[in-house]
Design a protein around this motif. Structure first.
Motif, PDB file in Angstrom:
ATOM      1  N   SER A  68       0.932  -1.053  -0.058  1.00 34.25           N
ATOM      2  CA  SER A  68       0.133   0.081   0.149  1.00 34.25           C
ATOM      3  C   SER A  68       0.839   1.115   0.048  1.00 34.25           C
ATOM      4  O   SER A  68       1.524   1.448   0.933  1.00 34.25           O
ATOM      5  N   ILE A  69       0.589   2.343  -0.928  1.00 33.80           N
ATOM      6  CA  ILE A  69       1.437   3.401  -0.866  1.00 33.80           C
ATOM      7  C   ILE A  69       0.328   4.339  -0.301  1.00 33.80           C
ATOM      8  O   ILE A  69      -0.740   4.555  -0.791  1.00 33.80           O
ATOM      9  N   VAL A  70       0.840   5.100   0.768  1.00 31.68           N
ATOM     10  CA  VAL A  70      -0.218   6.097   1.328  1.00 31.68           C
ATOM     11  C   VAL A  70       0.616   7.630   0.948  1.00 31.68           C
ATOM     12  O   VAL A  70       1.866   7.811   1.105  1.00 31.68           O
ATOM     13  N   CYS A  71      -0.247   8.173   0.496  1.00 29.95           N
ATOM     14  CA  CYS A  71       0.243   9.624   0.191  1.00 29.95           C
ATOM     15  C   CYS A  71      -0.926  10.753   0.308  1.00 29.95           C
ATOM     16  O   CYS A  71      -1.756  10.981  -0.653  1.00 29.95           O
ATOM     17  N   VAL A  72      -0.989  11.361   1.608  1.00 32.64           N
ATOM     18  CA  VAL A  72      -1.980  12.210   1.953  1.00 32.64           C
ATOM     19  C   VAL A  72      -1.147  13.597   2.562  1.00 32.64           C
ATOM     20  O   VAL A  72      -0.066  13.468   2.438  1.00 32.64           O
ATOM     21  N   SER A  73      -2.016  14.270   3.060  1.00 30.03           N
ATOM     22  CA  SER A  73      -1.292  15.837   3.338  1.00 30.03           C
ATOM     23  C   SER A  73      -0.317  15.680   4.148  1.00 30.03           C
ATOM     24  O   SER A  73       0.920  16.238   4.270  1.00 30.03           O
ATOM     25  N   ASP A  74      -0.707  15.074   5.526  1.00 32.27           N
ATOM     26  CA  ASP A  74       0.478  14.988   6.469  1.00 32.27           C
ATOM     27  C   ASP A  74       0.122  13.724   7.441  1.00 32.27           C
ATOM     28  O   ASP A  74      -0.706  12.930   7.049  1.00 32.27           O
ATOM     29  N   TYR A  75       1.065  13.549   8.574  1.00 30.29           N
ATOM     30  CA  TYR A  75       1.057  12.481   9.282  1.00 30.29           C
ATOM     31  C   TYR A  75      -0.036  12.241  10.100  1.00 30.29           C
ATOM     32  O   TYR A  75      -0.457  11.233  10.468  1.00 30.29           O
TER      33      TYR A  75
END
Ligand code: FVH
Length: 299
Positions: A68-75
């Motif tokens: 799974s690649i996670v790419c969202v605004s922030d942690y």
């Protein structure tokens, strides 16, 4: 574009902002099965039209793919969408391309490992249209096993560069490069503000500032050697005493022109401090001593 063949159960992209969408579109073109999830479902439609399989929850996205690649605004967003589903992590690889600090990367690496998954942290040195080209450099750190196993997949997104050891290294390089970039942007904006007071258009000015900045990059390897050796006088051609006097002219010109000097003052303070610390004959690299002091304050 390379064929991706090493992920028997496909890949999930979690987060379909500008970057997540670019990653998903690129992976779809390689032929790998792509599952997608996004908080607001509107962004999923365009990708499902291109062949991605929508998932209803991040739990489903993680459970149904090996990677799974996670790419969202922030942690904060990463934690919000991943932490409730710790039981799905076992045996899975999580590749987090969300921008964050080295410590956030280390913390997430510990969490994924504690739940028996592999963690790879990534720093994307590219903008969305570059994804899928060699110019898109993506730094990775964390699990070497995960990097090696998914190398073909990662190479399809751009040039994949792995840093061994500390999982925070990709972020450390990423943020350091961004600091260099913002230094350039802030210098550019200040310079445009000053030159425009004389009627120079920003577009005209850009034709002279680009070659100048490129020429000045040749001093960086010299400065780097000075910093590594601690000998700031080694190979100096423009000493700090001279630069401190000249820098005052830049500040004065901006003041007279009626523009802000806010961006310029910290550097002026550092020049003066370095001179009073005895670095008059040294190079600008001597300023590193002030930057390395957490208590340094521009007066
Ligand atoms: N775009 C760029 O130029 C840069 C290039 C270098 C790397 N950065 C980093 O990549 C991360 C994502 O950036 P992005 O450009 O995709 O950002 P947005 O288009 O603003 O999309 C943000 C996505 O994050 C989702 N999101 C935000 N908060 C939450 C949350 N609490 N729970 C779940 N998802 C969340 C957002 O969802 P939605 O608003 O569509 O529902 C988007 O999918 C980022 O770290 C950059 O620094 C990009």
């Amino acid at each position: 574009m390379k064929e991706v063949s090493n992920n028997d159960r496909g890949i999930s992209i979690i987060g379909l902002g500008a970057m997540g969408t670019a990653l998903a579109k690129t992976l779809i073109k390689t032929g790998v099965p792509v599952r997608v999830w996004n908080r607001s479902p509107g962004k999923i439609k365009a990708l499902s039209d291109e062949g991605a399989v929508p998932t209803n929850t991040t739990e489903e996205a993680i459970a149904k793919s090996s990677v799974s690649i996670v790419c969202v605004s922030d942690y904060n967003a990463v934690r919000e969408i991943i932490f409730p589903f710790k039981n799905s992590i076992k045996g899975k690889t999580v590749i987090n391309l969300t921008n964050g600090t080295p410590e956030q990367a280390r913390e997430l690496a510990r969490w994924v490992h504690a739940h028996s998954g592999e963690y790879l942290d990534g720093g994307i040195m590219a903008i969305p249209p570059m994804i899928g080209t060699r110019e898109a450099v993506i730094f990775y750190s964390g699990s070497l096993v995960a990097f090696e196993k998914n190398k073909t997949l990662l190479e399809s997104l751009g040039t994949a560069q792995y840093f061994e050891g500390d999982p925070g290294l990709a972020s450390l390089y990423d943020l350091s490069l961004l600091i260099a970039m913002y230094g350039m942007f802030s210098g550019f904006l200040q310079a445009v503000a000053l030159s425009s007071t004389g009627g120079v258009k920003a577009t005209e000015f850009t034709t002279v500032v680009i070659p100048w900045l490129k020429a000045m990059t040749q001093t960086l390897p010299i400065n780097a050697k000075q910093i590594d050796s601690g000998d700031y006088k080694q190979g100096v051609v423009s000493n700090l005493g001279m630069q401190t006097v000249a820098y005052q002219n830049l500040v004065d010109a901006c003041k007279v022109a009626g523009i802000s000097i806010e961006l310029m003052l910290p550097l002026k303070a550092m020049f003066e401090q370095a001179v009073s610390n005895g670095h008059t004959e040294g190079d600008i690299s001597a300023l590193i001593e002030n930057i390395r002091r957490p208590d340094f304050q521009a007066k």
